[in-house]
Design an enzyme around this catalytic site. Structure first.
Site, mmCIF file in Angstrom:
data_model
loop_
_atom_site.group_PDB
_atom_site.id
_atom_site.type_symbol
_atom_site.label_atom_id
_atom_site.label_comp_id
_atom_site.label_asym_id
_atom_site.label_seq_id
_atom_site.Cartn_x
_atom_site.Cartn_y
_atom_site.Cartn_z
ATOM 1 N N GLU A 34 1.148 -1.231 0.169
ATOM 2 C CA GLU A 34 -0.225 -0.154 -0.421
ATOM 3 C C GLU A 34 1.092 1.307 0.462
ATOM 4 O OE1 GLU A 34 -3.591 -0.148 2.585
ATOM 5 O OE2 GLU A 34 -2.279 -1.797 3.642
ATOM 6 N N TYR B 99 -9.670 2.407 -5.671
ATOM 7 C CA TYR B 99 -8.425 3.888 -5.978
ATOM 8 C C TYR B 99 -8.292 4.283 -7.704
ATOM 9 C CZ TYR B 99 -7.079 2.567 -0.753
ATOM 10 O OH TYR B 99 -6.910 2.331 -0.369
ATOM 11 N N ASP C 263 -15.623 -2.301 8.215
ATOM 12 C CA ASP C 263 -16.498 -3.271 6.852
ATOM 13 C C ASP C 263 -17.359 -4.148 7.552
ATOM 14 O OD1 ASP C 263 -15.083 -1.008 5.508
ATOM 15 O OD2 ASP C 263 -13.332 -2.581 5.305
ATOM 16 N N GLU D 275 -13.850 -6.899 8.536
ATOM 17 C CA GLU D 275 -12.952 -6.217 9.332
ATOM 18 C C GLU D 275 -12.596 -5.304 9.613
ATOM 19 O OE1 GLU D 275 -10.175 -5.279 5.411
ATOM 20 O OE2 GLU D 275 -10.643 -6.844 4.846
ATOM 21 N N ASN E 222 -9.867 -1.589 9.805
ATOM 22 C CA ASN E 222 -8.940 -0.611 9.435
ATOM 23 C C ASN E 222 -8.008 1.212 10.685
ATOM 24 O OD1 ASN E 222 -6.929 1.151 7.943
ATOM 25 N ND2 ASN E 222 -7.952 0.960 6.091
ATOM 26 N N GLY F 190 -7.234 5.675 5.136
ATOM 27 C CA GLY F 190 -6.536 5.789 3.882
ATOM 28 C C GLY F 190 -7.377 8.030 4.402
#
Length: 310
Positions: free
Chosen positions: A19, A213, A254, A271, A273, A277
């Protein structure tokens, strides 16, 4: 200018994970936003070079904004270095970061507090190559990568040698989970409060790295057009995950929602995060904006809640 606005913030970005490119975009935008709020900002493109990182952090900044993503930056490794140096940093500490990065451990811990999770197993790469380890359809994913890196869906009738066909560079441990039909939801948490529920509509296929993205890869509907009970439950579960894992600052969880089931019965956690981002298409800043929190103000809030974790 107030004293807090003269703080020196070093933004860690780049890193060596899959990433890296996403982190560089996040870090550049964060640095620009913090500078606009009056902070003194420097950026550090982190390499797999501990002496180099220590040199870049001398003299020590007042605060580290950790904008790294993936292995090495989001899994407790960098957090441990910063705790050792006693430099306050953003987001979660070593334990929460390490737990959250390992999807299988995350599910195991959260299932003890009633989190609904997809059935699945952790298998070796060789076991997955040898045959279906669970009945298809199922999802194959790295245990410890983010941004949907390496995620594949194996449907009924597909060849089980999917790892061999398109390469697998994500380690020997593979998470295999039952595929949950339905809709993709995500919930950002800021402090101990959920921001919003967003539904993600990929332009094609599923919500993989490209859909996240690429320009036009997906559409974000915020707030999601879902029943109020489902939205409330998703937000409750996102806060529960944040608190149970000991997260700090912001996180994003998520979910999949099988809308063929009644009520909240089709909602499943996927999951979490702990360093979401901050790119132009990132979800947590978008949710904050929907709540009236500007991008630069969000970045400043995160800085002001930075701390050491030892």
């Amino acid at each position: 200018m107030s004293e807090q606005r003269r703080k020196h913030v070093a933004v860690l970005m780049g890193g060596w994970s899959a990433e890296r490119d996403v982190s560089l975009v996040s870090g550049a935008r964060i640095a620009e936003a913090l500078a606009s709020k009056g902070y003194r900002v420097t950026t550090i493109d982190v390499q797999r070079d501990l002496p180099g990182l220590l040199a870049a952090l001398t003299p020590a900044p007042d605060v580290i904004f950790n904008a790294l993503h993936g292995r090495g930056g989001e899994d407790g490794v960098t957090q441990g270095v910063l705790d050792y140096l006693r430099i306050p940093y953003t987001h979660s500490g070593v334990l929460a970061s390490a737990l959250s990065m390992d999807k299988a451990l995350t599910k195991r811990v959260l299932s003890t507090v009633g989190m609904p999770v997809a059935d699945g197993v952790v298998a070796s790469r060789d076991e997955v190559l040898a045959g279906h380890v669970i009945a298809p359809p199922y999802v194959v994913k790295p245990v410890d990568e983010g941004s949907s890196v390496g995620v594949r869906i194996v449907r009924a009738g597909d060849n089980h040698t999917i790892l061999a066909e398109d390469g697998w560079i994500y380690g020997e441990r593979v998470l295999v989970e039952s595929f949950i039909p339905g809709r993709e939801l995500t919930v950002g948490v800021m402090g101990d409060k959920a921001l919003a529920v967003t539904e993600i509509l990929p332009a094609q296929g599923f919500y993989d790295y490209t859909a996240k993205y690429a320009d036009g890869g997906s559409v974000h509907v915020c707030p999601a057009r879902i029943p109020a009970a489902v939205a409330e439950e998703a937000m409750r579960l996102a806060v529960l995950a944040h608190q149970t894992l000991g997260c700090s600052g912001v996180s994003r969880s998520d979910f999949r929602w099988d809308d063929s089931k009644d009520g909240i019965g089709g909602l499943y956690f996927l999951e979490i995060n702990v360093q979401p981002g901050f790119t132009p298409v990132s979800l947590l800043p978008e949710q904050a904006a929907a709540r009236g929190i500007a991008y630069a103000d969000l970045c400043a809030w995160i800085v002001e809640h930075a701390r050491c974790h030892v």
